[in-house]
Design a protein around this motif. Structure first.
Motif, mmCIF file in Angstrom:
data_model
loop_
_atom_site.group_PDB
_atom_site.id
_atom_site.type_symbol
_atom_site.label_atom_id
_atom_site.label_comp_id
_atom_site.label_asym_id
_atom_site.label_seq_id
_atom_site.Cartn_x
_atom_site.Cartn_y
_atom_site.Cartn_z
ATOM 1 N N ALA A 1 -24.249 28.554 -66.306
ATOM 2 C CA ALA A 1 -23.943 29.982 -66.426
ATOM 3 C C ALA A 1 -22.713 30.178 -67.319
ATOM 4 O O ALA A 1 -22.673 31.093 -68.150
ATOM 5 N N ALA A 2 -21.725 29.300 -67.160
ATOM 6 C CA ALA A 2 -20.544 29.371 -68.026
ATOM 7 C C ALA A 2 -20.918 29.054 -69.477
ATOM 8 O O ALA A 2 -20.445 29.723 -70.404
ATOM 9 N N LEU A 3 -21.771 28.054 -69.666
ATOM 10 C CA LEU A 3 -22.229 27.743 -71.023
ATOM 11 C C LEU A 3 -23.035 28.899 -71.609
ATOM 12 O O LEU A 3 -22.932 29.196 -72.804
ATOM 13 N N TRP A 4 -23.839 29.545 -70.791
ATOM 14 C CA TRP A 4 -24.628 30.690 -71.254
ATOM 15 C C TRP A 4 -23.702 31.818 -71.699
ATOM 16 O O TRP A 4 -23.879 32.411 -72.751
ATOM 17 N N TRP A 5 -22.682 32.101 -70.874
ATOM 18 C CA TRP A 5 -21.732 33.144 -71.248
ATOM 19 C C TRP A 5 -21.061 32.796 -72.574
ATOM 20 O O TRP A 5 -20.954 33.640 -73.466
ATOM 21 N N ALA A 6 -20.606 31.560 -72.702
ATOM 22 C CA ALA A 6 -19.936 31.139 -73.931
ATOM 23 C C ALA A 6 -20.888 31.220 -75.122
ATOM 24 O O ALA A 6 -20.489 31.652 -76.208
ATOM 25 N N SER A 7 -22.134 30.843 -74.933
ATOM 26 C CA SER A 7 -23.113 30.900 -76.022
ATOM 27 C C SER A 7 -23.340 32.331 -76.482
ATOM 28 O O SER A 7 -23.395 32.606 -77.684
ATOM 29 N N VAL A 8 -23.466 33.237 -75.540
ATOM 30 C CA VAL A 8 -23.682 34.642 -75.888
ATOM 31 C C VAL A 8 -22.423 35.224 -76.529
ATOM 32 O O VAL A 8 -22.481 35.858 -77.590
ATOM 33 N N CYS B 1 -37.400 28.391 -70.048
ATOM 34 C CA CYS B 1 -36.304 27.927 -70.903
ATOM 35 C C CYS B 1 -36.763 27.826 -72.355
ATOM 36 O O CYS B 1 -36.077 28.302 -73.267
ATOM 37 N N VAL B 2 -37.919 27.225 -72.561
ATOM 38 C CA VAL B 2 -38.429 27.046 -73.921
ATOM 39 C C VAL B 2 -38.863 28.390 -74.512
ATOM 40 O O VAL B 2 -38.568 28.700 -75.670
ATOM 41 N N ALA B 3 -39.531 29.220 -73.715
ATOM 42 C CA ALA B 3 -40.002 30.516 -74.204
ATOM 43 C C ALA B 3 -38.831 31.430 -74.564
ATOM 44 O O ALA B 3 -38.899 32.172 -75.551
ATOM 45 N N LEU B 4 -37.763 31.366 -73.780
ATOM 46 C CA LEU B 4 -36.596 32.204 -74.069
ATOM 47 C C LEU B 4 -35.937 31.834 -75.389
ATOM 48 O O LEU B 4 -35.308 32.688 -76.022
ATOM 49 N N CYS B 5 -36.081 30.597 -75.807
ATOM 50 C CA CYS B 5 -35.518 30.200 -77.103
ATOM 51 C C CYS B 5 -36.109 31.044 -78.227
ATOM 52 O O CYS B 5 -35.438 31.337 -79.209
ATOM 53 N N GLY B 6 -37.357 31.444 -78.082
ATOM 54 C CA GLY B 6 -38.019 32.224 -79.121
ATOM 55 C C GLY B 6 -37.758 33.711 -79.062
ATOM 56 O O GLY B 6 -37.938 34.409 -80.060
ATOM 57 N N VAL B 7 -37.346 34.213 -77.913
ATOM 58 C CA VAL B 7 -37.166 35.669 -77.777
ATOM 59 C C VAL B 7 -35.719 36.061 -77.501
ATOM 60 O O VAL B 7 -35.445 37.186 -77.117
ATOM 61 N N LEU C 1 -32.371 33.755 -65.475
ATOM 62 C CA LEU C 1 -32.624 32.322 -65.342
ATOM 63 C C LEU C 1 -31.388 31.599 -64.814
ATOM 64 O O LEU C 1 -31.496 30.684 -63.994
ATOM 65 N N GLN C 2 -30.210 32.016 -65.256
ATOM 66 C CA GLN C 2 -28.968 31.396 -64.764
ATOM 67 C C GLN C 2 -28.812 31.636 -63.270
ATOM 68 O O GLN C 2 -28.423 30.731 -62.514
ATOM 69 N N ILE C 3 -29.116 32.841 -62.827
ATOM 70 C CA ILE C 3 -29.009 33.166 -61.398
ATOM 71 C C ILE C 3 -30.006 32.328 -60.597
ATOM 72 O O ILE C 3 -29.680 31.795 -59.529
ATOM 73 N N ALA C 4 -31.212 32.185 -61.121
ATOM 74 C CA ALA C 4 -32.222 31.371 -60.439
ATOM 75 C C ALA C 4 -31.787 29.910 -60.373
ATOM 76 O O ALA C 4 -32.027 29.223 -59.365
ATOM 77 N N LEU C 5 -31.153 29.443 -61.426
ATOM 78 C CA LEU C 5 -30.684 28.058 -61.449
ATOM 79 C C LEU C 5 -29.609 27.840 -60.385
ATOM 80 O O LEU C 5 -29.638 26.832 -59.672
ATOM 81 N N ILE C 6 -28.706 28.783 -60.247
ATOM 82 C CA ILE C 6 -27.682 28.685 -59.199
ATOM 83 C C ILE C 6 -28.334 28.746 -57.820
ATOM 84 O O ILE C 6 -27.998 27.968 -56.926
ATOM 85 N N ALA C 7 -29.298 29.650 -57.659
ATOM 86 C CA ALA C 7 -29.971 29.804 -56.365
ATOM 87 C C ALA C 7 -30.773 28.572 -55.977
ATOM 88 O O ALA C 7 -31.002 28.321 -54.791
ATOM 89 N N SER C 8 -31.167 27.775 -56.957
ATOM 90 C CA SER C 8 -31.920 26.556 -56.639
ATOM 91 C C SER C 8 -31.066 25.545 -55.881
ATOM 92 O O SER C 8 -31.583 24.558 -55.352
ATOM 93 N N GLY C 9 -29.781 25.817 -55.787
ATOM 94 C CA GLY C 9 -28.893 24.965 -55.000
ATOM 95 C C GLY C 9 -29.256 24.952 -53.528
ATOM 96 O O GLY C 9 -28.836 24.054 -52.795
#
Length: 122
Positions: A86-93, A45-51, A64-72
């Protein structure tokens, strides 16, 4: 786009940490495994902020979003939290790209206006 995506990723950082605390209560999971996997995800999460603006950064964010969902599978609440992020990620992009395009347009207009208002040195 970078600011919106980074904000989402930092939010995920904290959610992953809290999910790890919940996962530690599961007797089938070892504490070291929980923190190893969670630590890697938190680091990503932190490393992706830079790239995020580099090629492949958005795709890694989606992974990462898919992995987060799969952690369920281990912490059922993470199905919901993963979908929310994942919805926030889509909106951010999506909206981040629109903001970047608008900034580029305004910069081009300002440059064109500055060029047209300078007197010729003839």
């Amino acid at each position: 786009m970078r600011t919106l995506c980074s904000s989402t990723l930092i939010g995920e950082f904290f959610v992953i940490g809290f999910a790890a605390l919940v996962a530690m209560k599961d007797p089938d999971l070892s504490t070291s495994t929980v923190w190893l996997v969670s630590g890697i995800a938190m680091f990503l999460c932190v490393a992706l902020c830079g790239v995020i603006t580099r090629p492949g950064g958005i795709a890694l964010g989606w992974a990462l979003q898919i992995a987060l969902i799969a952690s369920g599978v281990f912490v059922p609440t993470m199905y919901f939290m993963g979908l929310v992020f994942a919805a926030l990620w889509w909106a951010s992009v999506h909206f981040g790209r629109k903001v970047d395009e608008a900034k580029a347009r305004f910069a081009a207009q300002a440059a064109a206006q500055a060029d047209s208002s300078t007197p010729d040195a003839a």
